[in-house]
Write a protein that holds these residues in place. Sequence first.
Motif, PDB file in Angstrom:
ATOM      1  N   ASP A   1       1.262  16.550 -13.658  1.00  0.00           N
ATOM      2  CA  ASP A   1       0.212  15.552 -13.426  1.00  0.00           C
ATOM      3  C   ASP A   1       0.414  14.828 -12.101  1.00  0.00           C
ATOM      4  N   ALA A   2       1.656  14.471 -11.802  1.00  0.00           N
ATOM      5  CA  ALA A   2       1.936  13.755 -10.555  1.00  0.00           C
ATOM      6  C   ALA A   2       1.654  14.647  -9.351  1.00  0.00           C
ATOM      7  N   ALA A   3       2.082  15.906  -9.427  1.00  0.00           N
ATOM      8  CA  ALA A   3       1.849  16.835  -8.322  1.00  0.00           C
ATOM      9  C   ALA A   3       0.364  17.069  -8.105  1.00  0.00           C
ATOM     10  N   LEU A   4      -0.384  17.203  -9.186  1.00  0.00           N
ATOM     11  CA  LEU A   4      -1.818  17.477  -9.068  1.00  0.00           C
ATOM     12  C   LEU A   4      -2.564  16.304  -8.447  1.00  0.00           C
ATOM     13  N   ALA A   5      -2.264  15.093  -8.893  1.00  0.00           N
ATOM     14  CA  ALA A   5      -2.927  13.921  -8.310  1.00  0.00           C
ATOM     15  C   ALA A   5      -2.588  13.791  -6.831  1.00  0.00           C
ATOM     16  N   PHE A   6      -1.309  13.936  -6.516  1.00  0.00           N
ATOM     17  CA  PHE A   6      -0.870  13.787  -5.135  1.00  0.00           C
ATOM     18  C   PHE A   6      -1.550  14.819  -4.238  1.00  0.00           C
TER      19      PHE A   6
ATOM     20  N   LEU B   1       0.848  -1.191   0.000  1.00  0.00           N
ATOM     21  CA  LEU B   1       0.000   0.000   0.000  1.00  0.00           C
ATOM     22  C   LEU B   1       0.887   1.245   0.000  1.00  0.00           C
ATOM     23  N   HIS B   2       0.811   2.021  -1.066  1.00  0.00           N
ATOM     24  CA  HIS B   2       1.662   3.200  -1.187  1.00  0.00           C
ATOM     25  C   HIS B   2       1.119   4.361  -0.355  1.00  0.00           C
ATOM     26  N   GLY B   3       1.919   5.407  -0.281  1.00  0.00           N
ATOM     27  CA  GLY B   3       1.568   6.552   0.538  1.00  0.00           C
ATOM     28  C   GLY B   3       0.779   7.607  -0.202  1.00  0.00           C
ATOM     29  N   GLY B   4       0.677   8.743   0.441  1.00  0.00           N
ATOM     30  CA  GLY B   4      -0.094   9.859  -0.066  1.00  0.00           C
ATOM     31  C   GLY B   4      -1.187  10.227   0.925  1.00  0.00           C
ATOM     32  N   PRO B   5      -2.452   9.876   0.621  1.00  0.00           N
ATOM     33  CA  PRO B   5      -2.944   9.175  -0.579  1.00  0.00           C
ATOM     34  C   PRO B   5      -2.709  10.000  -1.844  1.00  0.00           C
ATOM     35  N   GLY B   6      -2.536   9.274  -2.942  1.00  0.00           N
ATOM     36  CA  GLY B   6      -2.286   9.937  -4.207  1.00  0.00           C
ATOM     37  C   GLY B   6      -0.893   9.743  -4.734  1.00  0.00           C
ATOM     38  N   GLY B   7      -0.066   8.942  -4.042  1.00  0.00           N
ATOM     39  CA  GLY B   7       1.334   8.824  -4.422  1.00  0.00           C
ATOM     40  C   GLY B   7       1.602   7.882  -5.587  1.00  0.00           C
ATOM     41  N   GLY B   8       0.985   6.726  -5.595  1.00  0.00           N
ATOM     42  CA  GLY B   8       1.268   5.725  -6.613  1.00  0.00           C
ATOM     43  C   GLY B   8       2.444   4.845  -6.244  1.00  0.00           C
ATOM     44  N   CYS B   9       2.539   3.699  -6.902  1.00  0.00           N
ATOM     45  CA  CYS B   9       3.626   2.742  -6.653  1.00  0.00           C
ATOM     46  C   CYS B   9       4.826   3.052  -7.545  1.00  0.00           C
ATOM     47  N   SER B  10       5.985   2.590  -7.106  1.00  0.00           N
ATOM     48  CA  SER B  10       7.207   2.749  -7.901  1.00  0.00           C
ATOM     49  C   SER B  10       7.893   1.393  -8.035  1.00  0.00           C
TER      50      SER B  10
END
Length: 310
Positions: free
Chosen positions: A219-224, A37-46
Amino acid sequence: MYPDIQPYDQGFLNTEDGHQVYWELCGNPQGKPAIFLHGGPGGGCSTAHRRLFNPERYKVLLFDQRGCGRSTPHASLDNNTTWHLVSDMERLRTEVLQSDQMLVFGGSWGSTLALAYAQKHAAHVSALIVRGIFTVREKELLWFYQEGASHLFPDYWEDYLAPIPEHERHDLIGAYHRRLTGNDRAAQLQAAHAWTQWESRTISLLPSIAHQQDHAADDAALAFARIENHYFVNKGFMKEGQLLRDAHLLHGIPGVIIQGRYDACTPAATAWALHQAWPQAEFHLVADAGHAFDEPGILARLLAATDQFS
């Protein structure tokens, strides 16, 4: 960490309420089932997250939570709550992992989601590994987004304040929410980058250019920022103190709690409170670490924990 690996299967979970949730399976198809389970919420996996598990011993499912990473629609807040994510985990367990039980591993916001899932579905959790403990209590949110961590990083705090006029600064989470959900694209992106950089700059014990670049793209910043702020405006869609109050529901689950002593994002007081409420779990307070999972002392503990349960 373990060597780089590629997924042996991947796809999308159709949530049937507007989301397509990206998932991937890595490691040994006959290995011990685990979910990351990745962080954030909104971070995504790497790709680095795959490397926390022995690929010969684990069948690991990683997924990008609603609205972020490779999941679509991008940055969507519709039908996006803690309990939607818990339901997604249940479907992924049965439909993709196809297992009655799974090891649940989560750090930062991922620890919040891991605790929420384990308290609701304890029978399906073989073990629980949580790091950088966050329970979305009001005082945790105020510490990092209103006043508290600001005293440790006054220079970075100035950049976090910059998009918000003086008269709105009494409620910074609310002020950011208005900008991140508004129709002004330029104001959205300004807020998204300021919000995201505040966390990226403070996540590790020592400055890290790599962390500051994690969500540098628009896009990544906005989702996060949008998704994280949406959850925090809504207090994680939980009652105040719920995850600590209900920690007794974890008592039959083998667990490990890992926390950096100098974690400025999710201070050690919350991990200590979880340790007191769930004393059966191993507790490790790493003396020379902040919040990031890849700091040496934390990473060593995480790898030892996944090895322990394999």
